[in-house]
Design an enzyme around this catalytic site. Structure first.
Site, mmCIF file in Angstrom:
data_model
loop_
_atom_site.group_PDB
_atom_site.id
_atom_site.type_symbol
_atom_site.label_atom_id
_atom_site.label_comp_id
_atom_site.label_asym_id
_atom_site.label_seq_id
_atom_site.Cartn_x
_atom_site.Cartn_y
_atom_site.Cartn_z
ATOM 1 N N ASP A 95 -29.054 16.913 37.816
ATOM 2 C CA ASP A 95 -28.522 17.806 38.840
ATOM 3 C C ASP A 95 -27.228 18.455 38.388
ATOM 4 O O ASP A 95 -26.978 19.633 38.664
ATOM 5 C CB ASP A 95 -28.281 17.038 40.147
ATOM 6 C CG ASP A 95 -29.569 16.575 40.799
ATOM 7 O OD1 ASP A 95 -30.647 16.758 40.203
ATOM 8 O OD2 ASP A 95 -29.494 16.034 41.917
ATOM 9 N N ASP B 169 -13.436 8.613 36.008
ATOM 10 C CA ASP B 169 -14.380 7.549 36.332
ATOM 11 C C ASP B 169 -14.351 7.324 37.839
ATOM 12 O O ASP B 169 -13.272 7.200 38.440
ATOM 13 C CB ASP B 169 -13.953 6.266 35.596
ATOM 14 C CG ASP B 169 -15.006 5.185 35.619
ATOM 15 O OD1 ASP B 169 -15.845 5.180 36.529
ATOM 16 O OD2 ASP B 169 -14.978 4.323 34.719
ATOM 17 N N SER C 111 -28.191 6.051 39.583
ATOM 18 C CA SER C 111 -29.224 6.619 40.448
ATOM 19 C C SER C 111 -30.638 6.110 40.195
ATOM 20 O O SER C 111 -31.571 6.585 40.841
ATOM 21 C CB SER C 111 -29.213 8.146 40.321
ATOM 22 O OG SER C 111 -29.385 8.538 38.982
ATOM 23 N N GLY D 121 -25.810 14.549 34.238
ATOM 24 C CA GLY D 121 -27.136 14.238 34.763
ATOM 25 C C GLY D 121 -27.959 15.490 34.994
ATOM 26 O O GLY D 121 -27.495 16.617 34.844
ATOM 27 N N HIS E 262 -36.343 14.994 43.504
ATOM 28 C CA HIS E 262 -36.350 16.277 42.810
ATOM 29 C C HIS E 262 -36.331 16.014 41.308
ATOM 30 O O HIS E 262 -35.580 15.182 40.827
ATOM 31 C CB HIS E 262 -35.191 17.162 43.257
ATOM 32 C CG HIS E 262 -33.872 16.472 43.320
ATOM 33 N ND1 HIS E 262 -33.561 15.538 44.277
ATOM 34 C CD2 HIS E 262 -32.779 16.581 42.530
ATOM 35 C CE1 HIS E 262 -32.331 15.103 44.087
ATOM 36 N NE2 HIS E 262 -31.833 15.708 43.021
ATOM 37 N N GLY F 170 -20.744 13.539 37.695
ATOM 38 C CA GLY F 170 -22.137 13.374 37.275
ATOM 39 C C GLY F 170 -22.675 14.616 36.593
ATOM 40 O O GLY F 170 -23.886 14.896 36.661
ATOM 41 N N THR G 117 -26.170 5.135 51.684
ATOM 42 C CA THR G 117 -25.912 5.184 53.119
ATOM 43 C C THR G 117 -24.423 5.011 53.397
ATOM 44 O O THR G 117 -23.852 5.713 54.243
ATOM 45 C CB THR G 117 -26.737 4.111 53.849
ATOM 46 O OG1 THR G 117 -28.127 4.291 53.543
ATOM 47 C CG2 THR G 117 -26.546 4.194 55.354
#
Length: 326
Positions: A13, A56, A82, A11, A181, A8, A156
């Protein structure tokens, strides 16, 4: 030189973390799906020395190859679908990437380390959305999960799978349960960026109305740049554990609108904002606020950027970006 693999990485973050680790002298490897990702130039700007690897979270073999190429000391799994609202419309792919992707990357570490998983430190990006229909306020590491979206359910699963590999295989596997955030690098589909960019567009005469859903929802919003430091600190601890990362303050969408429109000189935003019931979530989360005392005590971490400063930073960036475009 320590070596880190980030999923990721394109992105919000991922870019802040790559920038943070580069400043600390890491050799950084970023996992990307396909070479035509439009955000690759932005990643290279913040971390020019990064090595980009094709891979991936849906493909275990590609993750094993990425492990063999990068030989990481630390793995940060930030990859996910997300956008919570999208998860109801695309529940299956959200589950495959955001839930099963965690299992696949843990399996890749297990294969790479020949079952000595403690050799590689693993960080899982867990989410406050796991708390969902909250059982206590504020939420802490021991608060029961009750997710209210396919995204929350998927997160989760990934969280508990991380705990399971730690307890079953001795993996140095940790989770950061990050509350909301934001930053100027946040995608335009998220409500904070939708508001800050909408306020900027209204002020510049480029837009007349901003359409939103539930204005009463409350969240614990912090600055993404602060939160990636917490991710790194979590993996520096000798004992693997899970941590809530949050500001401990809660604000509503109305608070967000107050600050964003005030920043552009508009005190009464109600003339420009329209509510649309179609934008309400099928099952919403009304109050999320985190207790980060464990992170403060163990890691010495605390947020630096205040909510008002964060929103004003985002509005200013949107204004500058739109003015450059004009």
């Amino acid at each position: 030189m320590p070596r880190a693999l980030i999923t990721g990485v394109t992105g919000q973050d991922g870019m802040y973390l790559a920038e943070f680790l580069a400043a600390k002298g890491y050799e950084i490897f970023g996992l990307i799906h396909g070479q035509n990702n439009p955000r690759i130039p932005a990643v290279r700007r913040v971390a020019p020395s990064i090595h980009l690897l094709d891979g991936d979270l849906l493909d275990l073999r590609s993750l094993i190859r990425a492990m063999e190429t990068s030989q990481p000391d630390e793995v940060y799994n930030l990859g996910a679908i997300s956008f919570v609202g999208l998860s109801w419309r695309q529940a299956e792919i959200t589950s495959e990437v955001t839930a099963m992707g965690v299992l696949r990357i843990l399996e890749a570490i297990q294969v790479h380390t020949h079952n000595d998983m403690s050799r590689v430190r693993f960080y899982q990006a867990s989410s406050s959305e796991m708390f969902g229909n909250v059982h206590e306020v504020p939420q802490r590491e021991t608060t029961a999960f009750h997710p209210r979206s396919p995204y929350g359910v998927a997160k989760t699963f990934g969280h508990y799978m991380t705990v399971n590999y730690r307890e079953s295989y001795g993996a140095h596997a940790c989770s950061g349960i990050l509350f909301n955030h934001e930053s100027p690098r946040r995608g335009h589909e998220f409500v904070t960026r939708k508001v800050t960019r909408g306020a900027a567009r209204v002020a510049l005469g480029l837009q007349k109305r901003l359409t939103l859903g539930n204005l009463e929802a409350r969240r614990d919003w912090g600055f993404a740049g602060d939160y990636v430091e917490a991710m790194w600190l979590i993996l520096q601890e000798d004992q693997a554990d899970d941590y809530v990362v949050a500001t401990g303050e809660t604000h509503s969408i109305r608070d967000l609108l107050d600050i964003a429109f005030s920043r552009v000189g508009i005190e009464d935003w109600t003339r420009y904002v329209v509510q649309d019931a179609r934008l309400f979530r099928p099952a919403d989360v009304n109050l999320l606020v985190g207790d980060a005392s464990h992170a403060r005590a163990r890691l010495g971490w605390k947020p630096r950027v205040k909510f008002r400063d964060l929103i004003e930073m985002m509005v200013d960036d949107d204004l500058a970006d739109l003015q450059r475009g004009a």
